[in-house]
Write an enzyme that holds these catalytic residues in place. Structure first.
Site, short mmCIF file in Angstrom:
data_model
loop_
_atom_site.label_atom_id
_atom_site.label_comp_id
_atom_site.label_asym_id
_atom_site.label_seq_id
_atom_site.Cartn_x
_atom_site.Cartn_y
_atom_site.Cartn_z
N GLU A 118 7.69 8.88 -17.06
CA GLU A 118 6.75 9.93 -16.67
C GLU A 118 7.21 10.64 -15.41
O GLU A 118 7.83 10.05 -14.54
CB GLU A 118 5.36 9.30 -16.45
CG GLU A 118 4.80 8.74 -17.74
CD GLU A 118 3.47 8.05 -17.59
OE1 GLU A 118 2.85 8.16 -16.51
OE2 GLU A 118 3.05 7.39 -18.54
N CYS A 138 9.73 -1.57 -13.90
CA CYS A 138 10.15 -1.99 -12.56
C CYS A 138 10.11 -3.50 -12.50
O CYS A 138 9.21 -4.13 -13.05
CB CYS A 138 9.22 -1.40 -11.51
SG CYS A 138 9.72 -1.81 -9.81
N GLY A 189 9.44 2.85 -11.07
CA GLY A 189 10.68 2.18 -10.69
C GLY A 189 10.94 2.13 -9.19
O GLY A 189 10.29 2.78 -8.39
N CYS A 363 -0.68 7.65 -7.96
CA CYS A 363 0.29 6.64 -7.52
C CYS A 363 0.02 5.32 -8.24
O CYS A 363 -1.11 4.86 -8.27
CB CYS A 363 0.14 6.37 -6.03
SG CYS A 363 0.64 7.74 -5.01
N1 SAH Z 1 8.97 1.54 -6.03
C1 SAH Z 1 8.76 2.46 -4.97
C2 SAH Z 1 8.38 3.84 -5.43
C3 SAH Z 1 7.44 3.93 -6.60
S1 SAH Z 1 5.79 3.34 -6.29
C4 SAH Z 1 7.74 1.91 -3.98
O1 SAH Z 1 7.10 0.92 -4.28
O2 SAH Z 1 7.63 2.50 -2.91
C5 SAH Z 1 5.13 4.72 -5.35
C6 SAH Z 1 3.99 4.38 -4.43
O3 SAH Z 1 2.79 4.13 -5.19
C7 SAH Z 1 4.20 3.18 -3.56
O4 SAH Z 1 3.88 3.48 -2.24
C8 SAH Z 1 3.24 2.17 -4.13
O5 SAH Z 1 2.83 1.22 -3.19
C9 SAH Z 1 2.10 3.06 -4.58
N2 SAH Z 1 1.23 2.43 -5.56
C10 SAH Z 1 1.56 1.59 -6.55
N3 SAH Z 1 0.48 1.24 -7.29
C11 SAH Z 1 -0.58 1.88 -6.74
C12 SAH Z 1 -1.97 1.96 -7.07
N4 SAH Z 1 -2.47 1.30 -8.10
N5 SAH Z 1 -2.76 2.73 -6.30
C13 SAH Z 1 -2.26 3.43 -5.27
N6 SAH Z 1 -0.94 3.41 -4.91
C14 SAH Z 1 -0.11 2.65 -5.64
FE1 SF4 Z 2 7.85 -1.17 -8.56
FE2 SF4 Z 2 6.97 0.46 -6.59
FE3 SF4 Z 2 5.33 -0.33 -8.57
FE4 SF4 Z 2 6.12 -2.10 -6.75
S1 SF4 Z 2 4.88 -0.28 -6.39
S2 SF4 Z 2 6.07 -2.45 -8.98
S3 SF4 Z 2 8.21 -1.44 -6.39
S4 SF4 Z 2 7.14 0.94 -8.79
#
Ligand code: SAH
Ligand code: SF4
Length: 374
Positions: A118, A138, A189, A363
């Protein structure tokens, strides 16, 4: 020919794709200098790279049509190499879903091996940001993240990341917009677990002859892959770095982010300090606010303590719902109180606008439809 060319080395670094068989390599995997090298190796003058690059990255052509720009030597090279050792394939857009507020569009893309990823286009007044995926799935397993919940499928190639930016550009053009201003690697990822392909893709999309997304407008977000952070610093990579923190003690962080066992907080914050000292850049910290888990004023105070002395900006993200995590989102009051503590401690701090929740494009909500059994 003796020795490996730059482009051969780049291919050698690409991740194995044993699980799904070999996918043809696309022209979108090549940086500008890779393309010049390829042309020169086949006896074509390097200046032809310019017109091909314009067709691909400015006119956003999906097939190289008979255009006056494409002169006979380049045309002959394309005829010989396309669909033999290079393809023009890009992931197909299978769906484009707009959020009710009209600000967010989620593109669902199908890769050559039928994996789905996506890409999200977020609109803000006067500017657009693409949030792109770097892996299918991931391996990091963050408990609140839909991508983490689906597990790891495979790394994306550079061209598969570049294609996401091009699809976003095409979508914006079709809406009469001028194009993207920012790109964030915050989709599916972990970018630093796919380091070489990510850097290759960023070199392609920031190239000034093509899509020309300024390096200062590109952000790599990591869960905290310490060797990757150090490598970014050592190589002087010109992109912004965001580190997703969420907790200030190892016990709390490991419960949310299992990879904290491998790179605990002391190592992670140490790497951020090294990064900041080496590059002179500000570090962005991401903090997903979960009600009654990490959203108290005390948490904010401990965070300020942990990052004291760093040139840092903290981004607060209210938790978005995902299927396998029953934590609740913090309310706006808690987010504002958290922000106030950080600001009073001298840090820049923003609460990220919630976008695309209704189409699961917020996010951490990105998850291949194939694996969602709802
Ligand atoms: N793997 C990398 C980038 C992708 S995740 C990382 O973890 O930074 C992108 C962002 O979305 C990260 O800051 C992560 O903490 C946040 N995120 C993941 N799941 C979420 C959720 N359910 N609600 C809000 N933010 C979330
Ligand atoms: Fe992977 Fe980022 Fe999601 Fe954690 S928050 S599982 S590192 S995509």
């Amino acid at each position: 020919m003796g020795g490996l060319s730059q482009s051969d080395r780049a291919w050698g670094d690409l991740p194995p794709l044993a699980k799904h068989g070999q996918i043809p390599r696309s022209i979108y995997d090549l940086t500008y200098s890779d393309l010049e090298d390829r042309l020169v190796a086949n006896g074509v003058r390097p200046l032809h790279a310019k017109s091909l690059w314009r067709a691909l990255y400015q006119r956003l052509e999906t097939e190289i049509v008979q255009h006056s720009d494409i002169l006979p030597p380049l045309r002959r090279w394309l005829d010989k190499h396309l669909n033999t050792d290079l393809t023009l394939d890009t992931p197909a857009v299978t769906e484009c879903i707009g959020s009710a507020d009209g600000y967010t569009k989620k593109l669902l893309l199908r890769l050559a091996d039928h994996q789905e990823i996506e890409t999200v286009i977020m609109g803000y007044p006067g500017r657009f940001t693409a949030c792109i995926s770097t892996q299918a799935g991931c391996a990091m397993g963050c408990v609140f993240c839909a991508t983490g919940q689906m597990g790891f499928v495979r790394n994306l190639r550079a061209g598969e990341m570049v294609a996401q930016v091009l699809h976003a550009q095409r979508q914006l053009r079709s809406q009469g917009e001028s194009g993207l201003r920012n790109v964030v690697l915050m989709g599916m990822g972990e970018p630093l677990a796919n380091y070489d392909a990510v850097i290759q893709a960023l070199r392609i999309i920031s190239n000034t002859r093509g899509t020309n997304i300024g390096t200062a407008r590109i952000t790599i977000s990591t869960v905290g892959v310490v060797p990757g952070i150090i490598r970014l610093a050592e190589e002087g990579q010109p992109y912004n770095l965001a580190v997703s923190l969420h907790a200030t003690t190892d016990a709390e962080r490991s419960a949310l982010v299992p990879v904290n066992h491998r790179w605990p907080l002391a190592a992670l914050i140490g790497a951020c300090r090294t990064y900041s000292a080496t590059t002179g850049r500000r570090v962005f910290f991401g903090w997903t606010l979960i009600e009654d888990q990490n959203d108290s004023r005390d948490h904010a105070r401990r965070l300020a303590e942990l990052i004291r002395g760093l040139d840092a900006h903290v981004n607060l993200i209210q938790l978005n719902p995902t299927r396998d995590f029953d934590g609740r989102s913090s309310g706006l009051n808690a987010a504002v109180a958290f922000r106030t503590v950080l600001q009073e401690a001298g840090f820049a701090c923003t609460i990220r606008q919630r976008r695309g929740i209704d189409v699961a494009a917020g996010c951490g909500q990105l998850r291949s439809a194939q694996t969602v059994s709802r």
